[in-house]
Write a protein that holds these residues in place. Structure first.
Motif, PDB file in Angstrom:
ATOM      1  N   GLY A   1       0.820  -1.216   0.000  1.00 55.13           N
ATOM      2  CA  GLY A   1       0.000   0.000   0.000  1.00 55.13           C
ATOM      3  C   GLY A   1       0.840   1.246   0.000  1.00 55.13           C
ATOM      4  N   ASN A   2       0.169   2.386   0.033  1.00 52.40           N
ATOM      5  CA  ASN A   2       0.880   3.660   0.006  1.00 52.40           C
ATOM      6  C   ASN A   2       1.648   3.917   1.293  1.00 52.40           C
ATOM      7  OD1 ASN A   2      -0.098   4.041  -2.553  1.00 52.40           O
ATOM      8  ND2 ASN A   2      -1.756   5.389  -1.919  1.00 52.40           N
ATOM      9  N   ALA A   3       1.247   3.303   2.380  1.00 50.16           N
ATOM     10  CA  ALA A   3       1.952   3.439   3.658  1.00 50.16           C
ATOM     11  C   ALA A   3       2.873   2.257   3.920  1.00 50.16           C
ATOM     12  CB  ALA A   3       0.942   3.584   4.792  1.00 50.16           C
ATOM     13  N   ALA A   4       3.151   1.458   2.890  1.00 54.08           N
ATOM     14  CA  ALA A   4       3.931   0.227   3.085  1.00 54.08           C
ATOM     15  C   ALA A   4       5.308   0.494   3.677  1.00 54.08           C
ATOM     16  CB  ALA A   4       4.053  -0.536   1.766  1.00 54.08           C
ATOM     17  N   ALA A   5       6.058   1.437   3.139  1.00 60.50           N
ATOM     18  CA  ALA A   5       7.424   1.675   3.624  1.00 60.50           C
ATOM     19  C   ALA A   5       7.439   2.131   5.080  1.00 60.50           C
ATOM     20  CB  ALA A   5       8.152   2.664   2.717  1.00 60.50           C
ATOM     21  N   PRO A   6       6.665   3.164   5.459  1.00 64.12           N
ATOM     22  CA  PRO A   6       6.709   3.545   6.878  1.00 64.12           C
ATOM     23  C   PRO A   6       6.144   2.476   7.816  1.00 64.12           C
ATOM     24  CG  PRO A   6       5.165   4.951   5.659  1.00 64.12           C
ATOM     25  CD  PRO A   6       5.882   4.106   4.665  1.00 64.12           C
TER      26      PRO A   6
ATOM     27  N   ARG B   1      -2.366   4.522  10.824  1.00 60.84           N
ATOM     28  CA  ARG B   1      -2.327   4.797  12.262  1.00 60.84           C
ATOM     29  C   ARG B   1      -1.088   4.180  12.896  1.00 60.84           C
ATOM     30  NH1 ARG B   1      -7.382   3.400  16.017  1.00 60.84           N
ATOM     31  NH2 ARG B   1      -6.353   1.433  16.447  1.00 60.84           N
ATOM     32  N   MET B   2      -0.800   2.924  12.579  1.00 59.18           N
ATOM     33  CA  MET B   2       0.365   2.261  13.168  1.00 59.18           C
ATOM     34  C   MET B   2       1.668   2.896  12.713  1.00 59.18           C
ATOM     35  SD  MET B   2      -0.782  -1.728  13.162  1.00 59.18           S
ATOM     36  CE  MET B   2       0.614  -2.325  14.112  1.00 59.18           C
ATOM     37  N   ALA B   3       1.680   3.420  11.489  1.00 56.64           N
ATOM     38  CA  ALA B   3       2.889   4.055  10.959  1.00 56.64           C
ATOM     39  C   ALA B   3       3.028   5.503  11.429  1.00 56.64           C
ATOM     40  CB  ALA B   3       2.882   3.999   9.432  1.00 56.64           C
TER      41      ALA B   3
END
Length: 192
Positions: free
Chosen positions: A103-108, A180-182
């Protein structure tokens, strides 16, 4: 999924201002059909518990119009990801497993989970809307993993289904829990 089934595209746009943020620009009948096929193929589907007109009641109207027999689908709540977080189950589910983050938040998200001791198989992103689901699923399925956490808006459902079909491994629509977790802002700015 309501486009052209129980609502016009204009009405879907009016009632669903978040859809563009979730990766669908209405009208998009192909997106409706991709999502319909994915829902029918998924092993478990999360549904909203809210009885407000645009939540559970609309879902069941749409499923009836599309010929989806909800009694043959294993159902859970659409917020099961948050319930598992509140119960501190995600660390137990990820323990000892190779976790693929999509997803778009995969890296963080991968960085945060890695810092918590989670073994990250890969971080695949970005996902550029529903039209990008096949490319993302293909790339993601090339990584060996035990559990995939997919946060890709509406594209998450077909991505999860394809990952399970290709790999036989578990894939979960992780939703905004990834943001949220990132530690990212996870509420879309929507004009009402």
């Amino acid at each position: 999924m309501a486009q052209g089934t129980v609502l016009s595209a204009t009405e879907v746009s009016r009632q669903g201002p978040f859809l563009a943020y979730a990766g669908v620009n209405v009208p998009d009948i192909k997106a409706r059909d991709v999502l319909t096929a994915a829902v029918q193929a998924a092993s478990v589907i999360g549904i909203p518990l809210s009885r407000k007109p645009t939540f559970q009641p609309l879902l069941f109207k749409v499923w009836r119009a599309l010929g989806i027999d909800w009694e043959r689908i294993r159902l859970t709540t659409s917020t099961i990801n948050y319930a598992l977080e509140e119960g501190d189950y995600w660390p137990k589910l990820m323990a000892g497993r190779r976790v693929l983050v999509v997803g778009n938040a995969a890296a963080p998200l991968a960085r945060v989970l890695g810092n918590r001791g989670v073994r990250i198989a890969a971080a695949v992103g970005p996902v550029r809307g529903i039209s990008d689901w096949e490319r993302v699923a293909e790339e993601a399925s090339g990584h060996p993993f035990d559990l995939a956490l997919v946060s890709a808006g509406i594209a998450a459902v077909p991505i999860c289904v394809r990952l399970v079909e290709r790999t036989g491994k578990a894939a979960v629509d992780f939703g905004h829990l990834a943001d949220r977790m990132a530690g990212l802002e996870y509420q879309p700015k929507i004009r009402r």
